[in-house]
Design a protein around this motif. Structure first.
Motif, PDB file in Angstrom:
ATOM      1  N   SER A  20     -24.655  37.463 -31.892  1.00  0.00           N
ATOM      2  CA  SER A  20     -24.610  37.416 -30.423  1.00  0.00           C
ATOM      3  C   SER A  20     -23.260  36.922 -29.918  1.00  0.00           C
ATOM      4  O   SER A  20     -23.114  36.592 -28.738  1.00  0.00           O
ATOM      5  CB  SER A  20     -25.724  36.519 -29.884  1.00  0.00           C
ATOM      6  OG  SER A  20     -25.601  35.210 -30.403  1.00  0.00           O
ATOM      7  N   ARG A 490     -24.295  40.212 -23.596  1.00  0.00           N
ATOM      8  CA  ARG A 490     -24.570  39.982 -25.025  1.00  0.00           C
ATOM      9  C   ARG A 490     -25.179  38.600 -25.230  1.00  0.00           C
ATOM     10  O   ARG A 490     -26.032  38.415 -26.098  1.00  0.00           O
ATOM     11  CB  ARG A 490     -23.280  40.146 -25.846  1.00  0.00           C
ATOM     12  CG  ARG A 490     -23.461  39.895 -27.341  1.00  0.00           C
ATOM     13  CD  ARG A 490     -22.312  40.464 -28.121  1.00  0.00           C
ATOM     14  NE  ARG A 490     -22.313  41.915 -28.038  1.00  0.00           N
ATOM     15  CZ  ARG A 490     -22.975  42.711 -28.874  1.00  0.00           C
ATOM     16  NH1 ARG A 490     -23.675  42.193 -29.862  1.00  0.00           N
ATOM     17  NH2 ARG A 490     -22.926  44.019 -28.735  1.00  0.00           N
ATOM     18  N   HIS A 491     -24.740  37.640 -24.469  1.00  0.00           N
ATOM     19  CA  HIS A 491     -25.297  36.292 -24.590  1.00  0.00           C
ATOM     20  C   HIS A 491     -26.702  36.193 -23.992  1.00  0.00           C
ATOM     21  O   HIS A 491     -27.562  35.480 -24.524  1.00  0.00           O
ATOM     22  CB  HIS A 491     -24.386  35.289 -23.877  1.00  0.00           C
ATOM     23  CG  HIS A 491     -23.063  35.109 -24.549  1.00  0.00           C
ATOM     24  ND1 HIS A 491     -21.964  34.603 -23.885  1.00  0.00           N
ATOM     25  CD2 HIS A 491     -22.644  35.359 -25.812  1.00  0.00           C
ATOM     26  CE1 HIS A 491     -20.938  34.544 -24.714  1.00  0.00           C
ATOM     27  NE2 HIS A 491     -21.325  35.001 -25.892  1.00  0.00           N
ATOM     28  N   ALA A 497     -27.903  41.808 -28.427  1.00  0.00           N
ATOM     29  CA  ALA A 497     -27.496  41.173 -29.675  1.00  0.00           C
ATOM     30  C   ALA A 497     -28.324  41.640 -30.863  1.00  0.00           C
ATOM     31  O   ALA A 497     -27.793  41.812 -31.966  1.00  0.00           O
ATOM     32  CB  ALA A 497     -27.589  39.654 -29.539  1.00  0.00           C
ATOM     33  N   HIS A 498     -29.618  41.880 -30.654  1.00  0.00           N
ATOM     34  CA  HIS A 498     -30.524  42.072 -31.784  1.00  0.00           C
ATOM     35  C   HIS A 498     -31.207  43.429 -31.829  1.00  0.00           C
ATOM     36  O   HIS A 498     -31.847  43.762 -32.833  1.00  0.00           O
ATOM     37  CB  HIS A 498     -31.605  40.980 -31.766  1.00  0.00           C
ATOM     38  CG  HIS A 498     -31.052  39.599 -31.791  1.00  0.00           C
ATOM     39  ND1 HIS A 498     -30.465  39.042 -32.902  1.00  0.00           N
ATOM     40  CD2 HIS A 498     -30.976  38.652 -30.811  1.00  0.00           C
ATOM     41  CE1 HIS A 498     -30.058  37.816 -32.622  1.00  0.00           C
ATOM     42  NE2 HIS A 498     -30.350  37.558 -31.361  1.00  0.00           N
TER      43      HIS A 498
END
Length: 568
Positions: A20, A490-491, A497-498
């Motif tokens: 991430s 993304r955070h 992220a996943h």
């Protein structure tokens, strides 16, 4: 949408925090000059940590700051445990590390251990014939040939920087191997003492507090011991040695040993990313499979080779967007489940993407943000190269006198010597030369773009008056603001992220359409990578990102338009 991760994903997120994360590469010589000598340094970087914090990045990758003669701008290292005085001191480095850690940013160092400088004490000792002779790769001339004469080299391999990959040493009557500059002799990784020395260096830096390594051309360290000739392409005099040293016979053994000797048992989590030119998806899967404990991720080169011509990057070919998108899909699906992608357009070796694959004129902002969307919303860890976040462009080099890169200068001399018009050779360098990435960071519209109060070591791009960080940080719709939003997504969104990656087919060949899916949530993305309006299958859902104001036609993407929506 819940942002809580399932327990098994949470465990992975803790151990593999870089999934991430967003990494920012600093090329110190060109980032910021703190003492007015025209060369960027550690003090200059410390003055701009707030810029990194505002952007939201998690990691800084610092290109080499070690002592170096500068033959290849710092990638020829003469001391692995020091700081070149041009950049400052070890105390300055410790101060930068402390500054970054205090702001929640990790620091990754460049590790260049395929080769050293010819001024490194190891090579000085080796060349003298004392106890480190076999720390490097020495061979006698070809049988029946006289050392130093053309064709006497031990094999026909070419250097990445033009000419043979062997340098004759008259004092000893032997040649040493250098895949890059003659001043960058290759280390002999077959020698266990060499490997131990490298691991000691790595441990020394980790003990100092850094958070990992980016490993330069790490997949070239294992050569076939017999060093056979390489295949010769039509019209070439020298052979391609890559089949005999790329992803070589003991590379996985060496990387597993490195993991055991350097990282195993250390508290905390570190980042290891390997630069692996020429590697394939299948080999990269081996490198990055967590069960194999080699590397966390790799930089492959396939997507930045799609516009290379038959003789290489200085014979550029038009970009075929469908080919580029197929490369992305192959790497996304190939590393799914047991591997991890690094995502990049730019670095210190690549021309500026907005000039290369985008439109740095009429659609400068739109193409810069579209390209960013196409990259950052894929599965993998994104890398931002300094200046990319403000849309820095290639440089309009006026002559070879302005160039500093050994690769470009050698190409120009060789090409002109072979009959190419000098102006055409320079045109090719303007498009693909590495110096495009190395012009000073454009901080402001002031003198030398705010980079230095002195005379910069390399020319500042004249468009700094309109393309600079100071102006963009004040603008709501700037490229910088858009990059900041990509980092935030993304955070904040676990799906970015996943999530897995699924390519979506589009009515238009120049549209990159894909979905990311995770925990009942889908992020649908469509990016037009062309300068014309194109049809799409309409995206439905909650808009989370767009590089145009206003909704527009749901069935059409405007030139270089990017959209992303959340679907539940």
């Amino acid at each position: 949408m819940s942002t809580d991760l399932a327990p098994e994903i949470a465990d992975v997120a803790t151990a593999q925090w870089w999934r991430s994360a967003v990494v920012y590469q600093i090329y110190p010589r060109s980032f910021a000059d703190g003492n007015g000598d025209g060369i960027g340094d550690l003090a200059g970087i410390r003055q701009h940590v707030d810029h990194l914090v505002d952007l939201g990045v998690d990691v800084v990758w610092l290109s080499p700051v070690y002592p170096s003669p500068g033959d290849d701008n710092g990638y020829d290292i003469s001391d692995y445990r020091g700081i070149d005085p041009v950049f400052g001191t070890l105390e300055d480095f410790d101060g930068l590390l402390e500054d970054l850690h205090a702001r929640g940013i990790k620091l990754v160092m460049d590790l260049v251990v395929n080769h050293t400088s010819d001024e490194h004490p190891w090579f000085v000792d080796s060349r003298s014939g004392r106890d480190k002779r076999d720390w490097y790769i020495w061979r006698p001339p070809r049988p029946g040939r006289v050392g130093g004469e053309p064709g006497a080299e031990p094999n026909n391999w070419s250097s990445f920087f033009s000419g043979p990959a062997w340098q004759y040493d008259a004092a000893s009557g032997e040649y040493y191997l250098h895949l890059f500059s003659a001043r960058q002799p290759d280390l002999n990784w077959e020698n266990a003492d060499v490997r131990r020395a490298v691991y000691n260096v790595m441990n020394w830096w980790l003990d100092r507090g850094i958070d990992g390594f980016r490993m330069d051309v790490i997949n070239l360290i294992s050569k076939r011991s017999e060093l056979p000739d390489g295949p010769v392409a039509s019209g070439r005099q020298l052979g391609d040695g890559f089949p005999h040293y790329g992803d070589g016979p003991r590379i996985h053994e060496f990387l597993a040993e490195m993991r055991r000797e350097v990282f195993a048992g250390r508290p905390g989590a570190f980042l290891t990313v390997g630069e692996t030119p020429g590697t394939t998806v299948d080999v990269a899967r081996h490198y990055t499979d967590p069960a194999r404990a080699e590397l966390d991720m790799v930089f492959h080169f396939e997507h930045v080779g799609v516009d290379h011509g038959p003789s290489g990057k200085f014979e550029p070919a038009p970009l075929a967007v469908p080919v580029l998108l197929d490369v992305f899909e192959r790497w996304q699906t190939g590393l799914a489940g047991a591997g991890w992608n690094s995502l990049y357009w730019n670095n210190h070796d690549q021309p500026r993407v907005v000039s290369r694959f985008g439109d740095d004129g009429r659609f400068w902002r739109e193409s810069a943000t579209a390209l960013a969307t196409a990259l950052h919303l894929q599965r993998g860890t994104p890398y931002i190269f300094q200046g990319e976040e403000i849309g820095m462009t290639n440089m309009p080099w006026a002559s070879t006198d302005e160039l500093r890169d050994i690769e470009s200068l050698r190409y120009h001399a060789e090409a002109v010597g072979s009959g190419l018009d000098p102006a055409e050779a320079l045109t090719r360098i303007r498009r693909m030369g590495r110096d495009n990435a190395r012009t000073p960071m454009q901080w402001s519209s002031g003198r030398n773009a705010g980079f230095s109060s002195g005379t910069p070591w390399i020319a500042v791009n004249p468009n700094a008056e309109r393309i600079n960080a100071e102006a963009q940080r004040r603008q709501r719709d700037s490229i910088f603001a858009y990059y900041r939003e990509l980092v935030r997504l993304r955070h904040d969104l676990p799906v970015v992220a996943h999530g897995n990656f699924v390519r979506r087919r589009s009515p238009a060949a120049d549209v990159f359409a894909f979905s990311r899916r995770f925990d009942g949530t889908e992020l649908a993305v469509a990016v037009n990578l062309s300068g014309r309006a194109v049809p799409i299958a309409p995206l439905t859902g909650v808009p989370v990102l767009a590089n145009y104001d206003g909704a527009g036609d749901p069935a059409t993407l405007r030139p270089w338009e990017a959209r992303a929506v959340l679907q539940h």
